[in-house]
Write a protein that holds these residues in place. Structure first.
Motif, short mmCIF file in Angstrom:
data_model
loop_
_atom_site.label_atom_id
_atom_site.label_comp_id
_atom_site.label_asym_id
_atom_site.label_seq_id
_atom_site.Cartn_x
_atom_site.Cartn_y
_atom_site.Cartn_z
N GLY A 1 0.83 -1.21 0.00
CA GLY A 1 0.00 0.00 0.00
C GLY A 1 0.86 1.25 0.00
N ASP A 2 0.67 2.10 0.98
CA ASP A 2 1.45 3.34 1.10
C ASP A 2 2.69 3.16 1.96
OD1 ASP A 2 -0.31 4.77 -0.51
OD2 ASP A 2 -1.58 5.32 1.20
N GLU A 3 3.05 1.91 2.27
CA GLU A 3 4.19 1.66 3.15
C GLU A 3 5.24 0.80 2.44
OE1 GLU A 3 2.44 1.66 7.68
OE2 GLU A 3 2.36 -0.23 6.54
N VAL A 4 6.48 0.97 2.91
CA VAL A 4 7.58 0.11 2.49
C VAL A 4 7.86 -0.82 3.66
CG1 VAL A 4 9.98 -0.01 1.76
CG2 VAL A 4 8.54 1.90 1.03
N LEU B 1 11.18 8.27 13.78
CA LEU B 1 11.36 9.59 13.16
C LEU B 1 10.83 9.62 11.73
CD1 LEU B 1 14.92 10.57 14.46
CD2 LEU B 1 12.73 11.53 15.17
N HIS B 2 10.70 8.45 11.12
CA HIS B 2 10.12 8.36 9.78
C HIS B 2 8.61 8.11 9.83
CE1 HIS B 2 14.33 7.84 8.55
NE2 HIS B 2 13.95 8.18 7.33
N GLY B 3 8.05 8.09 11.02
CA GLY B 3 6.62 7.81 11.16
C GLY B 3 6.27 6.36 10.98
N GLY B 4 7.26 5.48 11.19
CA GLY B 4 7.03 4.06 10.99
C GLY B 4 7.06 3.27 12.28
N THR B 5 7.04 1.96 12.14
CA THR B 5 7.07 1.05 13.29
C THR B 5 8.05 -0.08 13.03
OG1 THR B 5 5.26 -0.30 12.41
CG2 THR B 5 4.66 1.52 13.88
N VAL B 6 8.54 -0.68 14.11
CA VAL B 6 9.40 -1.86 14.02
C VAL B 6 8.87 -2.89 15.00
CG1 VAL B 6 11.04 -0.91 15.70
CG2 VAL B 6 11.75 -2.76 14.18
N SER B 7 8.83 -4.14 14.57
CA SER B 7 8.34 -5.22 15.43
C SER B 7 9.23 -6.44 15.22
CB SER B 7 6.88 -5.56 15.09
OG SER B 7 6.77 -5.97 13.75
N VAL B 8 9.06 -7.42 16.11
CA VAL B 8 9.87 -8.63 16.04
C VAL B 8 9.01 -9.84 16.36
CG1 VAL B 8 10.61 -8.39 18.44
CG2 VAL B 8 11.97 -9.77 16.87
N SER C 1 14.64 -15.36 14.30
CA SER C 1 13.91 -14.12 14.53
C SER C 1 13.62 -13.44 13.21
CB SER C 1 14.70 -13.17 15.43
OG SER C 1 15.08 -13.80 16.63
N THR C 2 12.56 -12.65 13.18
CA THR C 2 12.22 -11.83 12.02
C THR C 2 11.88 -10.43 12.51
OG1 THR C 2 11.36 -13.69 10.75
CG2 THR C 2 10.65 -11.49 10.08
N PHE C 3 12.66 -9.45 12.06
CA PHE C 3 12.42 -8.05 12.38
C PHE C 3 11.72 -7.41 11.18
CE2 PHE C 3 15.68 -9.16 15.34
CZ PHE C 3 15.45 -8.38 16.45
N THR C 4 10.64 -6.70 11.45
CA THR C 4 9.84 -6.07 10.39
C THR C 4 9.79 -4.57 10.62
OG1 THR C 4 8.48 -8.07 10.20
CG2 THR C 4 7.61 -6.05 9.24
N VAL C 5 10.22 -3.83 9.61
CA VAL C 5 10.21 -2.36 9.66
C VAL C 5 9.20 -1.87 8.63
CG1 VAL C 5 11.53 -0.26 9.27
CG2 VAL C 5 12.59 -2.20 10.44
N ARG C 6 8.28 -1.02 9.07
CA ARG C 6 7.30 -0.40 8.17
C ARG C 6 7.45 1.11 8.22
NH1 ARG C 6 2.92 -3.35 6.37
NH2 ARG C 6 2.87 -5.53 7.04
N VAL C 7 7.69 1.72 7.05
CA VAL C 7 7.77 3.18 6.96
C VAL C 7 6.93 3.63 5.78
CG1 VAL C 7 10.05 3.33 8.03
CG2 VAL C 7 9.87 3.08 5.56
N PRO C 8 6.30 4.78 5.87
CA PRO C 8 5.51 5.28 4.73
C PRO C 8 6.42 5.73 3.59
CG PRO C 8 5.55 6.89 6.52
CD PRO C 8 6.22 5.66 7.05
N PHE C 9 5.89 5.66 2.36
CA PHE C 9 6.66 6.17 1.21
C PHE C 9 7.01 7.63 1.43
CE2 PHE C 9 5.40 2.37 -1.07
CZ PHE C 9 6.48 2.16 -1.94
N GLY C 10 6.05 8.42 1.92
CA GLY C 10 6.31 9.79 2.31
C GLY C 10 6.64 10.71 1.15
N GLU C 11 6.91 11.97 1.52
CA GLU C 11 7.29 13.00 0.57
C GLU C 11 8.66 13.54 0.92
OE1 GLU C 11 5.68 13.77 -2.11
OE2 GLU C 11 3.96 12.46 -1.67
N PRO C 12 9.51 13.84 -0.06
CA PRO C 12 10.88 14.32 0.25
C PRO C 12 10.87 15.72 0.84
CG PRO C 12 10.47 14.35 -2.12
CD PRO C 12 9.28 13.68 -1.50
N ASP C 13 11.87 15.97 1.70
CA ASP C 13 12.05 17.30 2.29
C ASP C 13 13.08 18.11 1.51
OD1 ASP C 13 10.31 16.66 4.43
OD2 ASP C 13 11.94 15.59 5.42
N THR C 14 13.99 17.44 0.77
CA THR C 14 15.05 18.11 0.03
C THR C 14 15.48 17.19 -1.10
OG1 THR C 14 17.27 19.07 0.19
CG2 THR C 14 16.81 17.15 1.56
N ASP C 15 16.23 17.76 -2.04
CA ASP C 15 16.73 16.97 -3.18
C ASP C 15 18.18 16.56 -2.99
OD1 ASP C 15 14.29 17.25 -4.43
OD2 ASP C 15 14.87 19.14 -5.42
#
Length: 897
Positions: free
Chosen positions: A487-490, A540-547, A555-569
């Motif tokens: 969806g809107d997450e990586v 800080l990226h507005g995401g979550t991490v779980s295990v 073990s399996t570590f799962t990181v979810r972060v939104p695609f988001g919009e860039p702040d700079t180029d």
């Protein structure tokens, strides 16, 4: 005119009825008394003149086993049965034939209206729980009756008297009232942390029922054992003592002088009870409760039980309040300590950056400008210094970044990133380290539908920390890194087939400085900030991490972060890949230095989990020794089983079998008992050295060390060993351990690790070596300086028995507390010693500590029972005092499977 409630008495015309001799027949005690009574002295005259209606009514009353009373005529002449006689107590038998209004004069105000109403209207009444004042037991008593009044008819059909049926419900009414009050007190206390506010709330609840508690005062202990008044109800606080030494002293208060009204009739209170507020079994009281006694209720067993329940509730509330306050203070102290630690790390990290810059800069420049012209040994030494300087710089940077994040000074600067390519490159940085460890690293990062906006430096730390952790805690199998769009997450997943994480550790896994106790790993190096850093950076990226993890499976570590919009180029520059990889894998083997002496003194086995330390020691010792290396104690034992070295040089802190475990295993095997062992450790201080020597090590050298000192000590230890080949077992190691067989070599998992000139097969952790199942006894001088020696010996013994680290810590703490008590509290000992007996039996542990004196009472300056509470928190404690000494036994049962 109002109708006469007694229009006729039926005395004018005597109708046939029971004979005189039959009126009081039936065998009741009251019947016999009334048969003997001279009724001619009463307004109703002799029995022979009574109408039939009266005779029948009297016979009915006497025949009933329910409390009944009959009054006849305008003078309310009484007849009643045995059951009623019990209700009026001392008024019986004087009430027979007397005027009811006189007999119950103190209660007539409550009875007059229902009695006259029933006689005037011919309607029966029903009054439940009628409050009635009685003086049947020598005092003005508060009583309650459920009663029905009905008219009694004469022979002429007119009302001639009153017939009442009643039952006393005083006990039920009072019990229900007291139960409600106890509930109100419990509810008012609640879960309050301020004990003074709690006392005020308790008194407020007591104010709602002054019948059973006319007045009350709560006293609590302060810094010492003295009681201090904190709250009152129903009485002027100034009229009571402000302080007292003990609860019994409050019982001497002149209650009469207080002039406190009490009970339902406003009589003055003349008695009070002082109750200690118990702090629990074996603990000092936390206060006292002074309560007034109702002047209209006897202080019987039920009243005393109520007082005890009331005191118990108040005591429990105060104890809980103090526990909450202590926990809050502890939490605040921990928060302050945490803040101080963070500030310290921040300051120290800043101070380290300048010398690190001046170290790494010249080394980097020298290798870049003249690396090809430098002699190989010099180039290797500079490369080693550079690698470890970069590791130190990474640790410093992590500390500073974490402090900055906590202070809110760090924000993610997002740039559009091809996250699939970036993640694959970052994971590939650690591919070489994974392959050298015999692991398969799979990276599955197909292109994403669009660029993701992340902070590249933060994403680098996230990926590298997770993959490096997977390599560190995986001994056999594979590591998989995958990246997908959802969806809107990586979604980034890092899975391994490593040692796994116990379920109890999962909630705290992402907390800073948290480490999983006794978890096998390739190295014990690190700050404990890696996963905490991952959580903060992902946040800080507005995401979550779980295990998700299962011990022994992976073990399996799962990181979810939104695609988001860039702040700079503009993306920040990245550090070189090889620098990042070396900084994250200090255990990784580097076999560049394998020099050998033409004429070595002997063979030394170097055991250390840090590859660079092994390489450095190999280079340092090679001119004088034949050097073999091992990465942990288990691999060292496997190597020793093949070829016995002349000296073992080992680190203390290693994954799997540490330095002390290796020492115990060597000493337990007759073939290796005489092999000298020299320990290197990062733990400094005299106590650490004493612990090493107490465990039976031949020499002990803290890091950092001078190379010349290490060479000299190794030569001295080797030369001393040449003159002694008989095994010597240190006193601190248990006798049972000396008889334990040497641990057998175990097969290595897939892949091999080359160490020095010996290729050893990697092995999973094995069971503790030298496990004793027997009894060990020690005798120590009765002085405080003996406690550290007991602590060291007991820890070595319990560690050797294979006990869990937390359990060892708790038992050592409890035993040292018992020994401290034996030293401090035993007076006039027959022998100035403390005996300690430790019995180990298949996981169960029993520690008995015995002094040889008489127990000395505590004073206000001593521990006030905290030692006993501390010991009881860890194990089952029993104390058997006697004239010749006291024995404290600490029992820790075998843990459940």
């Amino acid at each position: 005119m109002a109708p006469d409630p007694v229009a006729g008495t039926g005395l004018q015309d005597v109708a046939p009825g029971p004979g005189t001799e039959d009126v009081f027949a039936g065998g009741s005690g009251n019947g016999r008394l009334m048969a003997a009574f001279d009724w001619s002295t009463t307004p109703i005259g002799p029995v022979e003149t009574w109408p039939a209606s009266l005779r029948y009514a009297v016979r009915t009353v006497l025949a009933s086993r329910f409390p009944m009373i009959l009054t006849w005529g305008r003078e309310y002449t009484q007849f009643y049965n045995d059951a009623y006689a019990e209700l009026i107590g001392a008024k019986h038998p004087g009430a027979i034939g007397d005027d009811l209004r006189i007999t119950l004069a103190e209660g007539w105000a409550a009875l007059q209206q229902p009695v006259e109403h029933a006689m005037a209207t011919r309607e029966a009444s029903w009054i439940p729980q009628l409050l009635l004042l009685l003086e049947r037991a020598g005092y003005r008593e508060e009583t309650y009756f459920t009663v029905s009044h009905a008219p009694a008819f004469g022979d002429d059909g007119e009302v001639a008297g009153m017939h009442a049926v009643c039952t006393e419900v005083t006990r039920q009414v009072v019990a229900e009232r007291r139960q409600r009050l106890l509930h109100e007190v419990s509810t008012a206390a609640g879960r309050r942390e301020d004990e003074r506010d709690l006392a005020a709330q308790v008194c407020g609840a007591l104010a709602g029922d002054l019948l059973d508690v006319p007045f009350a005062a709560v006293y609590l202990t302060g810094d010492g054992a003295r009681l201090h008044q904190v709250a009152t109800v129903g009485v002027d606080a100034a009229a009571l003592p402000a302080t007292a030494e003990r609860a019994a002293e409050l019982g001497d208060v002149d209650v009469v002088a207080l002039h406190v009204p009490g009970g339902p009739f406003g009589d003055e209170v003349g008695e009070a009870v002082a109750l200690p507020l118990s702090g629990g079994a074996g603990r000092e009281p936390v206060g006292a409760l002074l309560v007034g006694v109702s002047p209209n209720r006897a202080l019987d067993e039920e009243y005393r039980t109520f007082h005890q329940l009331l005191a118990g509730q108040v005591a429990a509330a105060v104890t809980d309040a103090r526990a909450y306050a202590a926990e809050r203070a502890r939490a605040e102290a921990l928060a302050e300590l945490d803040q101080a630690k963070t500030t310290f790390f921040s300051d120290v990290s800043h101070e380290l950056r300048t010398p690190l810059t001046l170290l790494l800069g010249p080394i980097t420049d020298a290798l870049a400008e003249s690396g090809g012209q430098l002699p190989a040994p010099v180039r290797e030494q500079l490369t080693l210094a550079l690698r470890n300087g970069q590791r130190l710089k990474r640790l410093v940077d992590d500390l500073l970044e974490f402090v900055s994040i906590e202070a809110g000074r760090t924000a993610a600067v997002r740039v559009a990133t091809d996250l699939a390519v970036t993640t694959a490159e970052l994971a590939g940085v650690l591919r070489a380290a994974a392959e050298r460890a015999g692991l398969t690293l799979t990276v599955d990062c197909p292109p994403l539908p669009r660029p993701a906006a992340v902070d590249p430096r933060m994403w680098e730390k996230i990926v590298l920390n997770l993959v490096a952790n997977a390599v560190k805690y995986t001994f056999v199998g594979s590591i998989a890194v995958s990246l997908r769009a959802d969806g809107d997450e990586v979604v980034l997943r890092v899975s391994d087939t490593g040692v796994g994480i116990p379920a109890a550790e999962l909630p705290a896994l992402f907390e800073r400085f948290h480490r999983v106790a006794d978890s096998p790993a390739r190295s014990r190096e690190g700050t404990g900030l890696g996963l905490a850093m991952v959580r903060e950076l992902v946040g800080l990226h507005g995401g979550t991490v779980s295990v998700e993890s299962e011990p022994g499976t992976g073990s399996t570590f799962t990181v979810r972060v939104p695609f988001g919009e860039p702040d700079t180029d503009t993306a920040p520059p990245a550090s070189p890949a090889e620098v990042r990889g070396a900084a994250l894998t200090p255990w990784d083997d580097d076999l560049a230095w394998q020099g050998r002496s033409a004429d070595p003194l002997g063979t030394v086995l170097v055991v250390d989990d840090n590859a660079d330390m092994r390489a450095y020691l190999t280079r340092l010792l090679s001119p004088s020794w034949t050097v073999r290396t091992a990465s942990d104690g288990e691999q060292a034992l496997h190597d020793v089983a093949r070829v016995c070295p002349d000296v073992v040089l080992t680190d203390v802190m290693m994954p799997g079998l540490d330095g002390f475990g290796l020492l115990r295993a060597l000493r337990a095997d007759p073939a290796t008992q005489a092999v000298p062992v020299v320990m290197l450790t990062a733990r400094a201080g005299q106590e650490a050295a004493v612990e090493g020597f107490d465990a039976g090590v031949d020499d002990y050298l803290p890091k950092p060390f001078e190379s010349a000192e290490l060479l000299g000590r190794l030569r001295a230890v080797f030369e001393r060993s040449r003159g002694r080949r008989e095994p010597v077992l240190p006193a601190a190691l248990p006798a049972a351990a000396s008889a334990a067989p040497a641990p057998p070599p175990r097969p290595r998992a897939a892949g091999s690790v080359t160490a020095g000139t010996v290729t050893a097969t990697a092995a999973p952790p094995q069971a503790p070596v030298g496990r004793p199942d027997s009894t060990t006894t020690w005798r120590f001088p009765s002085r405080a300086s003996s406690i550290p020696a007991l602590r060291r010996r007991l820890r070595a013994l319990l560690d050797g028995a294979g006990l869990d680290g937390d359990r060892v810590y708790d038992l050592v703490l409890a035993a040292c507390e018992a020994a401290t008590n034996a030293v401090e509290h035993a007076q006039d000992p027959g022998e100035p010693v403390v005996d300690v007996r430790v019995t180990l039996d298949d996981g169960a542990v029993e520690i008995a500590v015995r002094d040889h004196g008489q127990w000395k009472e505590r004073t206000s300056s001593m521990d006030r029972g905290r030692g006993s509470m501390l010991m009881s928190a860890f194990a089952e404690i029993t104390a058997v005092p006697g004239p010749a000494g006291t024995t404290v036994t600490i029992r820790s049962p075998r843990p459940a499977a």
